[in-house]
Design a protein around this motif. Structure first.
Motif, PDB file in Angstrom:
ATOM      1  N   HIS A   9      40.751  52.355  50.370  1.00 49.32           N
ATOM      2  CA  HIS A   9      40.957  53.522  51.235  1.00 49.32           C
ATOM      3  C   HIS A   9      39.843  53.578  52.285  1.00 49.32           C
ATOM      4  O   HIS A   9      38.860  52.834  52.212  1.00 49.32           O
ATOM      5  CB  HIS A   9      40.967  54.807  50.390  1.00 49.32           C
ATOM      6  CG  HIS A   9      39.636  55.103  49.779  1.00 49.32           C
ATOM      7  ND1 HIS A   9      38.736  55.943  50.371  1.00 49.32           N
ATOM      8  CD2 HIS A   9      39.048  54.639  48.656  1.00 49.32           C
ATOM      9  CE1 HIS A   9      37.639  55.998  49.634  1.00 49.32           C
ATOM     10  NE2 HIS A   9      37.821  55.209  48.578  1.00 49.32           N
ATOM     11  N   ASP A  10      40.021  54.461  53.264  1.00 49.07           N
ATOM     12  CA  ASP A  10      38.986  54.660  54.290  1.00 49.07           C
ATOM     13  C   ASP A  10      38.432  56.084  54.287  1.00 49.07           C
ATOM     14  O   ASP A  10      37.782  56.501  55.238  1.00 49.07           O
ATOM     15  CB  ASP A  10      39.511  54.288  55.681  1.00 49.07           C
ATOM     16  CG  ASP A  10      40.637  55.180  56.172  1.00 49.07           C
ATOM     17  OD1 ASP A  10      40.968  56.194  55.511  1.00 49.07           O
ATOM     18  OD2 ASP A  10      41.205  54.859  57.236  1.00 49.07           O
ATOM     19  N   GLY A  11      38.696  56.815  53.235  1.00 52.52           N
ATOM     20  CA  GLY A  11      38.244  58.192  53.134  1.00 52.52           C
ATOM     21  C   GLY A  11      39.298  59.197  53.557  1.00 52.52           C
ATOM     22  O   GLY A  11      39.251  60.357  53.162  1.00 52.52           O
ATOM     23  N   THR A  12      40.293  58.741  54.348  1.00 53.38           N
ATOM     24  CA  THR A  12      41.390  59.623  54.752  1.00 53.38           C
ATOM     25  C   THR A  12      42.760  59.008  54.468  1.00 53.38           C
ATOM     26  O   THR A  12      43.734  59.732  54.309  1.00 53.38           O
ATOM     27  CB  THR A  12      41.319  59.997  56.252  1.00 53.38           C
ATOM     28  OG1 THR A  12      41.384  58.810  57.031  1.00 53.38           O
ATOM     29  CG2 THR A  12      40.043  60.750  56.566  1.00 53.38           C
ATOM     30  N   ARG A  13      42.828  57.671  54.407  1.00 51.60           N
ATOM     31  CA  ARG A  13      44.084  56.971  54.133  1.00 51.60           C
ATOM     32  C   ARG A  13      43.881  56.000  52.979  1.00 51.60           C
ATOM     33  O   ARG A  13      42.778  55.509  52.761  1.00 51.60           O
ATOM     34  CB  ARG A  13      44.559  56.178  55.352  1.00 51.60           C
ATOM     35  CG  ARG A  13      44.825  56.999  56.579  1.00 51.60           C
ATOM     36  CD  ARG A  13      45.122  56.099  57.781  1.00 51.60           C
ATOM     37  NE  ARG A  13      43.995  55.206  58.007  1.00 51.60           N
ATOM     38  CZ  ARG A  13      44.068  54.064  58.697  1.00 51.60           C
ATOM     39  NH1 ARG A  13      45.214  53.681  59.233  1.00 51.60           N
ATOM     40  NH2 ARG A  13      43.004  53.304  58.849  1.00 51.60           N
ATOM     41  N   LEU A 101      43.454  45.168  57.212  1.00 52.86           N
ATOM     42  CA  LEU A 101      43.835  44.728  55.870  1.00 52.86           C
ATOM     43  C   LEU A 101      45.321  44.983  55.627  1.00 52.86           C
ATOM     44  O   LEU A 101      46.031  44.113  55.106  1.00 52.86           O
ATOM     45  CB  LEU A 101      42.994  45.458  54.827  1.00 52.86           C
ATOM     46  CG  LEU A 101      43.303  45.130  53.371  1.00 52.86           C
ATOM     47  CD1 LEU A 101      42.945  43.680  53.054  1.00 52.86           C
ATOM     48  CD2 LEU A 101      42.539  46.075  52.450  1.00 52.86           C
ATOM     49  N   HIS A 102      45.796  46.153  56.014  1.00 51.88           N
ATOM     50  CA  HIS A 102      47.219  46.484  55.869  1.00 51.88           C
ATOM     51  C   HIS A 102      48.084  45.447  56.580  1.00 51.88           C
ATOM     52  O   HIS A 102      49.079  44.968  56.026  1.00 51.88           O
ATOM     53  CB  HIS A 102      47.482  47.889  56.405  1.00 51.88           C
ATOM     54  CG  HIS A 102      48.914  48.280  56.381  1.00 51.88           C
ATOM     55  ND1 HIS A 102      49.659  48.384  57.532  1.00 51.88           N
ATOM     56  CD2 HIS A 102      49.749  48.564  55.356  1.00 51.88           C
ATOM     57  CE1 HIS A 102      50.891  48.731  57.207  1.00 51.88           C
ATOM     58  NE2 HIS A 102      50.973  48.845  55.905  1.00 51.88           N
ATOM     59  N   ALA A 103      47.703  45.066  57.797  1.00 44.30           N
ATOM     60  CA  ALA A 103      48.474  44.076  58.569  1.00 44.30           C
ATOM     61  C   ALA A 103      48.467  42.714  57.869  1.00 44.30           C
ATOM     62  O   ALA A 103      49.507  42.055  57.759  1.00 44.30           O
ATOM     63  CB  ALA A 103      47.920  43.961  59.981  1.00 44.30           C
ATOM     64  N   GLU A 133      51.909  50.446  52.309  1.00 39.54           N
ATOM     65  CA  GLU A 133      51.882  51.616  53.190  1.00 39.54           C
ATOM     66  C   GLU A 133      50.474  52.174  53.258  1.00 39.54           C
ATOM     67  O   GLU A 133      49.755  52.179  52.263  1.00 39.54           O
ATOM     68  CB  GLU A 133      52.787  52.727  52.653  1.00 39.54           C
ATOM     69  CG  GLU A 133      54.249  52.402  52.589  1.00 39.54           C
ATOM     70  CD  GLU A 133      55.058  53.571  52.030  1.00 39.54           C
ATOM     71  OE1 GLU A 133      54.753  54.729  52.353  1.00 39.54           O
ATOM     72  OE2 GLU A 133      55.991  53.303  51.264  1.00 39.54           O
ATOM     73  N   LEU A 134      50.101  52.673  54.433  1.00 38.63           N
ATOM     74  CA  LEU A 134      48.881  53.449  54.587  1.00 38.63           C
ATOM     75  C   LEU A 134      49.292  54.909  54.522  1.00 38.63           C
ATOM     76  O   LEU A 134      49.978  55.397  55.410  1.00 38.63           O
ATOM     77  CB  LEU A 134      48.192  53.136  55.921  1.00 38.63           C
ATOM     78  CG  LEU A 134      47.507  51.788  56.002  1.00 38.63           C
ATOM     79  CD1 LEU A 134      46.930  51.556  57.402  1.00 38.63           C
ATOM     80  CD2 LEU A 134      46.408  51.683  54.952  1.00 38.63           C
ATOM     81  N   VAL A 135      48.902  55.581  53.467  1.00 35.76           N
ATOM     82  CA  VAL A 135      49.320  56.954  53.219  1.00 35.76           C
ATOM     83  C   VAL A 135      48.100  57.872  53.323  1.00 35.76           C
ATOM     84  O   VAL A 135      47.038  57.545  52.774  1.00 35.76           O
ATOM     85  CB  VAL A 135      49.948  57.064  51.813  1.00 35.76           C
ATOM     86  CG1 VAL A 135      50.287  58.491  51.468  1.00 35.76           C
ATOM     87  CG2 VAL A 135      51.173  56.181  51.720  1.00 35.76           C
ATOM     88  N   PRO A 136      48.222  58.997  54.025  1.00 31.19           N
ATOM     89  CA  PRO A 136      47.100  59.943  54.047  1.00 31.19           C
ATOM     90  C   PRO A 136      46.753  60.392  52.630  1.00 31.19           C
ATOM     91  O   PRO A 136      47.647  60.727  51.844  1.00 31.19           O
ATOM     92  CB  PRO A 136      47.632  61.117  54.878  1.00 31.19           C
ATOM     93  CG  PRO A 136      48.751  60.539  55.691  1.00 31.19           C
ATOM     94  CD  PRO A 136      49.352  59.449  54.842  1.00 31.19           C
ATOM     95  N   LEU A 137      45.470  60.376  52.306  1.00 38.52           N
ATOM     96  CA  LEU A 137      45.042  60.823  50.982  1.00 38.52           C
ATOM     97  C   LEU A 137      45.487  62.252  50.719  1.00 38.52           C
ATOM     98  O   LEU A 137      45.747  62.615  49.573  1.00 38.52           O
ATOM     99  CB  LEU A 137      43.525  60.716  50.840  1.00 38.52           C
ATOM    100  CG  LEU A 137      43.010  59.324  50.490  1.00 38.52           C
ATOM    101  CD1 LEU A 137      41.502  59.256  50.650  1.00 38.52           C
ATOM    102  CD2 LEU A 137      43.413  58.950  49.082  1.00 38.52           C
ATOM    103  N   ALA A 138      45.605  63.055  51.782  1.00 41.27           N
ATOM    104  CA  ALA A 138      46.053  64.446  51.628  1.00 41.27           C
ATOM    105  C   ALA A 138      47.464  64.507  51.028  1.00 41.27           C
ATOM    106  O   ALA A 138      47.814  65.493  50.390  1.00 41.27           O
ATOM    107  CB  ALA A 138      46.021  65.172  52.969  1.00 41.27           C
ATOM    108  N   ASN A 139      48.271  63.455  51.207  1.00 36.10           N
ATOM    109  CA  ASN A 139      49.645  63.430  50.686  1.00 36.10           C
ATOM    110  C   ASN A 139      49.719  62.911  49.246  1.00 36.10           C
ATOM    111  O   ASN A 139      50.797  62.876  48.665  1.00 36.10           O
ATOM    112  CB  ASN A 139      50.532  62.554  51.561  1.00 36.10           C
ATOM    113  CG  ASN A 139      50.722  63.128  52.944  1.00 36.10           C
ATOM    114  OD1 ASN A 139      50.236  64.207  53.255  1.00 36.10           O
ATOM    115  ND2 ASN A 139      51.406  62.391  53.787  1.00 36.10           N
TER     116      ASN A 139
END
Length: 168
Positions: A9-13, A101-103, A133-139
């Motif tokens: 993660h990157d702290g938000t995704r 990394l996702h790519a 998938e890159l998903v927001p951590l908030a989700n």
């Protein structure tokens, strides 16, 4: 037997995956494509049996085997959470590194899942994952991981604990 999982993660995704219902190869050897995978069709993190004493080393190995990409080494911080027999190993990396990394993972899994896994450019060793998938951590955990699900319950716990750690 203990299990270990890589949560990048990157702290938000956060990078999450769907577990395939059936795999076509493991350790680069063809297997019965009709055999069901544990947790097939559900969201997950790369991971599996922990054979190393250090779960972080095991999580890095599992990430490489299942995505074809070496787990990031340019981590801002890393930590682990244990839940039952599973350890979630969290690797926080810069946002641009997570996007790259996702790519890279997407390209590797596309080759592996298109039947092109014998191509020398495909580094995936275990054909278990799809749809990174890159998903927001908030989700998260949300609809992705349920606490009462026997396959995703520990992922629910890992993400909940990760979010609490980031809020400190």
């Amino acid at each position: 037997m203990p299990f270990t999982y890589a949560i990048v993660h990157d702290g938000t995704r956060c990078l999450i995956f769907k577990k395939k219902k059936h795999g076509h190869f493991f350790q680069r050897q063809a297997v019965n494509p009709k055999a069901d995978l544990h947790g097939g069709g559900k969201y997950c993190f790369p991971g599996g049996s922990q054979t190393e004493a250090n779960p972080i080393i095991g999580a890095r190995r599992e990430f490489r085997e299942e995505t074809g990409i070496v787990a990031p080494t340019d981590v801002i911080r890393e930590w682990k959470f244990t839940e039952g027999d599973g350890t979630g190993c969290c690797f926080e990396i810069p946002a641009d590194a997570l996007t790259a990394l996702h790519a890279s993972v997407s390209r590797q899994l596309e080759m592996a899942n298109s039947g092109d896994w014998t191509n020398e450019d495909c580094k995936v060793q275990d054909n278990e994952l799809k749809n990174p998938e890159l998903v927001p951590l908030a989700n998260l955990p949300g609809d992705y991981f349920r606490a009462d699900d026997k396959d995703t319950g520990w992922f629910h716990s890992f993400v909940t604990r990760l979010k609490a750690e980031l809020e400190k």
